[in-house]
Every structure is written in C-alpha cells, then in structure tokens.
Design a protein around this motif. Structure first.
Motif, mmCIF file in Angstrom:
data_model
loop_
_atom_site.group_PDB
_atom_site.id
_atom_site.type_symbol
_atom_site.label_atom_id
_atom_site.label_comp_id
_atom_site.label_asym_id
_atom_site.label_seq_id
_atom_site.Cartn_x
_atom_site.Cartn_y
_atom_site.Cartn_z
ATOM 1 N N ARG B 355 33.604 40.097 35.958
ATOM 2 C CA ARG B 355 34.554 39.322 36.880
ATOM 3 C C ARG B 355 36.002 40.095 36.484
ATOM 4 N N ALA B 356 36.438 40.259 37.635
ATOM 5 C CA ALA B 356 37.990 40.987 37.612
ATOM 6 C C ALA B 356 38.879 40.284 36.573
ATOM 7 N N GLY B 357 39.274 40.914 35.354
ATOM 8 C CA GLY B 357 40.175 40.238 34.594
ATOM 9 C C GLY B 357 39.660 39.574 33.461
ATOM 10 N N GLU B 358 38.309 39.370 33.534
ATOM 11 C CA GLU B 358 37.770 38.450 32.258
ATOM 12 C C GLU B 358 37.703 39.102 30.884
ATOM 13 N N GLY B 360 39.937 40.783 29.533
ATOM 14 C CA GLY B 360 41.534 40.796 28.929
ATOM 15 C C GLY B 360 41.856 42.148 28.624
ATOM 16 N N LEU B 361 41.204 43.434 29.117
ATOM 17 C CA LEU B 361 41.643 44.484 28.701
ATOM 18 C C LEU B 361 42.549 44.903 29.994
ATOM 19 N N LEU B 362 43.345 46.016 29.488
ATOM 20 C CA LEU B 362 44.005 46.944 30.488
ATOM 21 C C LEU B 362 44.175 48.361 30.158
ATOM 22 N N GLY B 385 44.181 45.212 24.683
ATOM 23 C CA GLY B 385 43.549 44.006 24.908
ATOM 24 C C GLY B 385 42.357 43.582 24.150
ATOM 25 N N ILE B 395 35.223 48.020 28.654
ATOM 26 C CA ILE B 395 36.071 49.001 28.558
ATOM 27 C C ILE B 395 35.704 50.199 29.727
ATOM 28 N N HIS B 496 39.201 36.655 45.917
ATOM 29 C CA HIS B 496 39.707 36.115 44.540
ATOM 30 C C HIS B 496 39.841 37.463 43.710
ATOM 31 N N THR B 500 43.190 38.370 41.545
ATOM 32 C CA THR B 500 43.316 38.651 39.971
ATOM 33 C C THR B 500 43.846 40.075 39.657
ATOM 34 N N LYS B 503 47.584 40.347 39.844
ATOM 35 C CA LYS B 503 48.295 40.098 38.500
ATOM 36 C C LYS B 503 48.259 41.200 37.566
ATOM 37 N N LEU B 504 46.857 41.705 37.441
ATOM 38 C CA LEU B 504 46.833 42.724 36.533
ATOM 39 C C LEU B 504 47.657 44.051 36.896
ATOM 40 N N GLU B 506 50.461 43.928 38.134
ATOM 41 C CA GLU B 506 52.218 43.864 37.692
ATOM 42 C C GLU B 506 52.038 44.321 36.162
ATOM 43 N N ILE B 507 51.081 44.026 35.563
ATOM 44 C CA ILE B 507 51.118 44.274 34.102
ATOM 45 C C ILE B 507 51.076 46.030 33.845
#
Lengths: 535, 535
Positions: B355-358, B360-362, B385, B395, B496, B500, B503-504, B506-507
């Motif tokens: 899922r998007a964001g799960e 924890g990586l960017l 992350g 990754i 959904h 997510t 939010k990502l 923005e980071i």
C-alpha cells in the motif's frame, strides 16, 4: 585449589560453555548449543517487527549439553568457580521459585510469559512514557543512562507486559534479568539469589547515587504495577566479584558439575567480553557483532548525555563501567547482503578495491534506530549519493563506513566529557571475520585497533569472574593480567584514507544532526507516521 | 494524391521506420533496426561516466534497412511525405557537405567527431560557464530554458569539444543537430537544409524573442570558437510543417523510397511523440521511458523558471511548445533491478501488493541529476526510511514513487505560471509496460492518465508532419484529429492512495528543497567533491 574455571555465556542464538586454565587463560574445552525454539532461539512475530522473545525452557537443556561438552573436552573434574553472562536487558517473569511463567502449563506458548530478548522493541511507547515522566518530575534516574530510557530495558518491558498481558504480569512473583535467573537456577536459590549490579545498573535505573532503584512514588505515578514489581525486587545488588551462591548437589548432578562450586553473581555478555579483552582505563573494548557494544572503565566519570550506561563496578569492581553502543552493525551488513542478493564475502572482495570516498556515497547507520548518542529507536536508515552507476559493493562499503562514523560519534561524545580513549580492542564476530570492516574502523576512528586474543570473549570474561569468586585471583584486574591477551594482528590507520574519512565524517555529522535532532528535520518520524496511517 | 506517410524515428538504440495511412493513422508497416556500434548503439567510456556517443556511420545503413522493412510490410509504392525525428540535443560536427567528421578516415574512432548523444554529460563545466555568463551579462537567453543551460545541449557540447578536442572542432564546417543531419542527408541538401526550430529552440537558445541564436559578442566572450560556429549556422529555422526539401533520385534509389517525396523539417522525438499522442492545450503528454519528457502546448505562455524549454511552434505551429522532463526514470528502475539482482517483473509483482506509504521509505529521483525544476546535473540519489526489514520490492516502489513526485513537482511549477493541466496522456516504454508505475502516477498526480493509442508515437508524430508537408492535411491539428487516438485503458486515481501520497509529497518537497537548494544543505555536492579528491 582447582586451577580451572567455567564461563557460561547465554547468547542470542546459543549458549556457550568454556573451561579455562586460571593460570594463563588457556581455553581447555568448549561446548556450544543452539536453543531449540524459534529461529535459532529467537521467536518473532510476523505481524510485529518489534517483538523478539526466547523460550525460557530452552536454557537449561542447552546449558546442560554445552557444559557436558566443555567439561569433557577439557577433561577436568574440579572447578575453582563458575561465572555466568547473558544478553540483557532480557527480563523474565518468574514465579516465587524463580521458574519462568512461560514454563508453566498455564502460560505455555504465551509470548508475554517468555524471556523478553534484549532486541525486543515492543515497549517503545512505555520507554517514552518513563523518559517523559522522569523529565517532567525532574528526577535524576536518566542521568546514568544517557538521558533517555530505552524500549529494550527492564522497566519498559515489564510495563508493556502489564498493559498488554495483565494476566502474565499479575501472575509473576517478580521479574528477573536472564543472568540472575541463570545464577538463581545454578545455585538453587531462585528468586533469592544475589542479583547483578551490572544488569540492574545498566538496564534498571539502579544506582547508589539515588539509593537503588527509582523510588516507589515515581514508579507508582507511571503504573501501579511497576510499584508492586519494585516491592518484589531486592534492595541490594552485587558486583560479579561476589559469590551468588554455590552449586547444590542435585543441580550439580543434573549438569555434570562438581557440587559446591562457587558461582559468581551474573553479568551481561558485553561487560564480560570487555573484561576478557583487557578493558582498562584509556583502553576501550568494542564488541562488534550484529550490534555493537562499547565498554570502557574509568574513575571520576561524569554523567554523559547520550551514553547508554554509567554504573559503578559493573565491569571491574572499583572502577566505573561505561557502556555505549549501536543498535545494528552486522545486522545492517547482513540486511544489505539479503537485499542485493550477494554474499558478504563477494561484497567485501569488491568493496576492498574501493578507495575511501570514491563512491560518493554516505549512509546513516540507523536501520534499527540509534542507541547512542541519540537514543532514539524511531530513527531509520539513509543513503545519499547514488548514481545510475552505483554498485552493490559501493553501498556495502558505505554502510560499513556509516557504522564506523556512528562509532566515532560515540567516542567523540565520551572524550568531550574528559574520558580519554587511547586504544581500542575489538572482539566479536565482525571483528574476527571482516578485515575490511576493521581497516575502515581504524581509518575512521584514526586509532590503532587490536583484537582480543580469545574468540570466546564473553565466556572467558564469565570464567574470569568465576576464577575471582573461586579465590584463584584476588581481583578482576589480577585475573585479567594472567588470563587475557591480544593477537599479533593490529589494524593501523592509513593516513590518506583517514584524511578522506575526516571530511566524510563532517558530512555524516551534518546528516546525523539534520535527521537526528527532531526540530531540525523530522523526516524519519514523518515517514513512520505515514506508514502507521497507511495500515 | 498518395494517402501514406513515412515517419523515421532515430532513438537511442535503434531507428524505427513507420508507414501509416494518413486517413486514420493506421500503422501499415514497421521496421526497427538496432545501431551497429557500441552497446546497442551507445558508445561509452569506462573511465568517464558522463560520456555517451553514437557512431554517425550507423545511421544510414540502419535507416535503409528499417525503411525497406516498413515499406515492404506496408506494401505501398507512393508516399505523400516523410517526417524525421531524432534524439536531441545530439549535435554532430560535420564537413561542408554535411558528412559527419567521424566518417572521415582522419577522425575514425575519435569520439569527439561522433554524435554527442543527448545523455552525454561531459560538458557540465561548459554548461555552468554559459549559464554564469548569461547571468553575469544579464542576457535573456536562459529565459526560455528554465534559467539554466544544460550540459546536454548544443552549445555546451560544442564548447567542450573546442576545449578538449580542438582538432575536431577546428575541422568542423558546422555542427548539426541529428534531426537536421538526417533531413540534410535525405534531401541531399546537406548543411543547406532548413534546420529545425524545435531543436534550435529547445537546445540552442534560439528564439524570435531575441532574433535567433544568442548574439555574436556574447558567444565570443565565452569562446572564440562559439562565435565562429555561430557564423556557420543559418539565421533562420523552420517549424516541421515546412518542407526541408524532397528526396532526390539517387538517395531515393539507395533507400528504396519514391523520388521527389517531400521531407518535413526535422524535429525531436519527444515533440513528435506528443503530437502523435494528441497533445493540446490543457492536455499534457508524458513520454515515460529511460528518462521522461513532458510536452505541453499553450498560448500566452510566460517564462517558467526551472522548465527546460518554451519554444514557439516547436510542437504545433501556432502554439507555444513547452518541454520539461526528468533525467532518469526507467533508468533508475533498471539500476535498482541490477543492484538487487531481481527482474523488474518480479519486483513489480511484489511491489503491487504494497500500500502507499506502508514501507516508510522515501526517495529522491536524482540518480542522474535533476533536469527540472532544479536543472542541476550534479545532484544524486537519496533513500531514507530503511529498516532491517526493508525489502528490494519496497525500495523499487519507493523509486517509482520518487519519479512520480518529481513529475508532480514539474506539473505544480507549470500550473503556478497559469498553464492549466487537466489531462495526462502517457506513452513510451514504461507507460506501456508497467501498470504499477502508471497507477502510482495517477495516484500521485491525482489525475486520470490515458495511454496514447500508438506504441510508436514518435514515429507516428514524424509521419504526421510528413502528412502535413505532403498536403494530405492542412495543418498538424487536423492531422492529429484524423490520425491519433487513445486506448480504452485509463488509470484513475484511487482516493486513499492519493491522500497518502499527498502527505508523502510534502515530505518529498521538504527533501527536494533541503538537498536541491545548495545554500540549505549542499550534501550531494560535498560528497561529489570528496569523490573527486579521493581519486
């Protein structure tokens, strides 16, 4: 008087028994037995990466077999003394006889009733609560553990159990650190055994500076359960030059040990390993394995923010023990080997051909959080500088360098507080196996690194305490002088690499502060929040 | 009048010929031939990652074979017109007949005399010099190319040649963009062929706003060589709805083409691909392959800082063409596939389950620098992350997301300047092959994405220009209406995931600015400096 001592070392995956000659430290017989449960003794939860437990029922049979092997290989019938070291903080809920609740039929398979292995991070919220409460009440309890109480430690884990498995918590007569559980078992004293200053001091906020454990009121404000647990803990703890007791006949028979042998008060594996590696004022021991533990001793040691533990007598009675460390080192290298699908041997071979700095990469060594000097388990890894030409070996080398920079950060912090570190002695799996890592460490730390003579340092350290309580040597330092040594091999810093690494370390420090100090750039925390929300 | 047109598309690895029906765009015959030299046509230098060249001797035999295949498969004898598109900026030093110097015996094997492929970054210092000089002299020449002149472009490459291979530079009668070289060859006009507004405008600082190329004095202050090169460039360029010429008998015979067929002025591949994908005001075309090119058309387009090119008529005559892009997209995915030793198919299969964001990586998508909106080739990749549990597929997905965030950054910048982007049409290898990537793009860009009907969009676009110069359609837009279309498949944003990703993003923007704006945190530049010093 018998001239032999037995050290028993309870590791993450196996127990090791080592019989040594107290005159010169010669290693006469060894037995190593892997625990029966889980994945090489570690029980994990596929739905919760933070959980890591051991089955307490594994300890006794594994120990029995390991001792039998070691005694038989050494061919000795008598022992001057026995020492025990274990991982820690690995607290276990026990009944009033000292039997782990996980061994009761009632709690069989209930992971909260098992041993909460050192690397279990389930209790991160509880650790934050304890830290916040100590700060709010301006209590001194964090002064000796770097200013932050860890999710890996005794009170955090007990509190997490009280909150999430009250049936287990309420059934426990007390909780014992694994090293105290083992000495309680060996001496037949159970919960009445003399408990370890080392374990209580480094993991349980126990200090003479405030008269033992934190006071009852403080714990009660956090949780009523913690206050009742405090009532079940002995007021006094002992350094490992004291006897915990002696081995009674029935235990001696079942473990093929000489009855009546003195058993030293338990200790933690890193501290025992440091003793066996010749730790002394100015000489730091680095135990480099899946994670890294740095042990030093000194006098007039001030509080050092960000350094995990400062405990009187925890390593060498009479000196202050200092413990610091990194939460993942070899674990990061192994992770990368899995991710890129190359063996570490192959990666090392290619990485050795690279010069310092030539990959243009820099990493942060936080894949398992940061233990010191930031004491923040919710930090994560970083890699910067990749191009389309970046190779697996370049990344492998950057990860090794990152752990070396993390090590450098710890040394710098300790030295800033007036404790000199002239020499480094390394031991542990990575230190023995990876000359690439050791040369990078020598270059980054810009200090020569020697290797401990023993490749079974924690067990040898335990045996050294055994030799002391057995009366063969008058104190730990005399025993060290007789029983420890270094190998001929020494890693010396190479000037050009050291110069390059000094430049890279400046960039590392910049990244360390940018990502590690929340107010500057809380990127990792923000990503973890997104991750939680995405579920 | 014949109803068929031929498009010839010179790519990075191969040339493609496509015969289409001008009535409806039906693709009647195709021929694709890989270039003979180097690694699938690309010549690189193991000692210089920046270098990428093509052997100009490869073009004619590959084209001959591809045309023969396409004409024979289509079974047509007549053509209304021919269009040509090529990579760019891919300038070639030529003699006065328009023959590449690399085809002279004297310069055989001399890479400076070859075609300087679009992705060659050797000229980064020269690009900086040109940018600095334009800024210092407050000249307007960068206003239409985002404020920074690229190392990939015409003048940078010519200047690098003048500095490092003066023998080649001095022997050149002029330099021609690859698309002009090809039309010069096809029409027999050589250096006298009408040159491309698209290539000169997007890559050579050519604009009616300042009367053509930069003025002589400006170029002379940078280098005398550039001023003499200017003297050998025609003062006027042409949009691709103009004829470059017609195919003379001898060329027609050797290439099995009908003699006298009109040839459109050359263009660049992305611009041709956009035409074939239905680019129109409010409808952006994304050509997603090893790198990505974004093409849009509009009216009253202001200067847009950080957007690579704004050129009157470069896509559709009468409208302003806007080009932006990312210097590596599919290249990053392929790099990761190599590093982790897993196929992209396998990685996609696992990444689709996330899922998007799960994770924890960017990541930042800068493994090959940043083309827009930072226009800085000396930026590098970043991944943050990672834990000990991070997988190769996580990754891989983070890298796809990074390129989507980079795409979002470009769209945001264009929209901030008053150009609306309502719809997105994608074409190119990644768009066709990776539904995972396309769904992530739809979610991150929060817009529906359709796919161009043709999987040979650049060649079809070239054929469309051919149809226009052949007189079958009165202008490019009429030809588009008849000859282009979309597939039924449409990727729609999933609410959904889109939330997510907001939010990502923005980071991502935080990291983008922290690493991309030198004054804040020039970490990547510092690492590159250490790398250079380590050699």
């Amino acid at each position: 008087m018998p001239q032999f001592a037995l050290g028993i070392d309870f590791g993450t995956n196996s127990v090791r028994a080592l019989v040594v000659d107290c005159a010169d430290g010669r290693e006469l017989g060894t037995g190593v037995v892997t625990y029966a449960s889980g994945d090489e003794g570690v029980i994990s939860d596929p739905h919760d990466n933070n959980l890591a437990r051991q089955n307490p029922a594994d300890y006794e049979p594994a120990m029995r077999e390991a001792i039998a092997e070691a005694m038989s290989a050494a061919n000795v019938n008598e022992l001057a003394g026995i020492g025990v070291d274990t991982t820690g903080s690995t607290p276990i809920p026990v009944d009033q006889n000292g039997t782990p609740l996980g061994m009761h039929q009632e709690f069989k398979g209930h992971l909260a009733a098992y041993a909460w292995l050192w690397k279990d991070h389930s209790a991160f919220a509880e650790a934050e609560r304890i830290t916040a409460h100590a700060r709010e009440k301006e209590m001194p309890y964090l002064a000796k553990c770097g200013g932050v109480y860890s999710s890996e430690w005794f009170w955090s884990k007990a509190l997490h159990c009280a909150r999430t498995a009250p049936d287990v918590f309420n059934a426990a007569h007390t909780w014992m650190e694994c090293c105290d559980f083992v000495t309680g078992f060996l001496t037949g004293l159970g919960t009445n055994v003399r408990r370890s200053t080392c374990a209580a001091g480094h993991k349980g906020m126990y200090s003479d500076a405030w008269g033992g454990y934190p006071d009852r009121k403080f714990l009660e404000e956090i949780s009523n359960g913690l206050a009742t647990l405090l009532d079940r803990l002995p007021a006094k703890t002992y350094t490992s030059d004291h006897r915990a007791g002696t081995v009674p006949v029935e235990i001696a028979r079942s473990l093929s040990l000489p009855a009546g042998t003195p058993v030293a008060v338990g200790t933690l594996d890193a501290h025992a390993g440091a003793v066996a590696s010749g730790v002394a004022p100015g000489r730091m021991v680095k135990i480099i394995g899946t994670s890294t533990c740095d042990i030093l001793v000194g006098t007039n040691v001030p509080d050092i923010p960000g350094v995990a533990g400062i405990v009187e007598g925890s390593v060498i009675p009479g000196l202050t023990g200092i413990e610091a460390g990194q939460s993942a080192v070899g674990d990061i290298f192994a992770w990368w080997s899995r991710v890129c699908g190359r063996s570490q041997g192959e990666l090392s071979k290619d990485a050795e051909k690279l010069r310092a700095g030539e990959s243009g990469l820099l990493a942060l060594d936080w894949n398992n959080g940061n233990r010191n000097v930031l004491a923040d388990p919710l930090l994560t890894g970083l890699l910067v500088g990749q191009t389309l030409h970046t190779t697996p070996a370049e990344i492998y080398r950057a990860l090794i360098e990152a752990t070396a920079f993390g090590a450098s950060k710890i040394i710098k912090r300790i030295e800033e507080h007036g404790i000199e570190i002239r020499e480094i002695v390394a031991c542990g799996g990575i230190a023995e196996k990876s000359s690439l890592t050791m040369q990078i460490y020598a270059d980054v730390l810009n200090r020569p690194i020697r290797l401990s003579r023993s490749s079974q340092a924690p067990a040898l350290g335990a045996a050294i305490y055994g030799a002391v309580v057995g009366g063969v040597h008058k104190d730990v330092q005399s025993a060290q002088a007789a029983m420890t040594g270094f190998r001929d091999l020494e890693y010396r810093p190479e000037a050009h690499s050291a110069g390059t690494y000094q430049k890279l370390f400046e960039i590392y420090e910049h990244q360390h502060d940018a990502y590690g100090v929340p107010d500057l750039m809380p990127v990792m925390k923000r990503l973890l929040r997104v991750r939680t929300l995405s579920r």
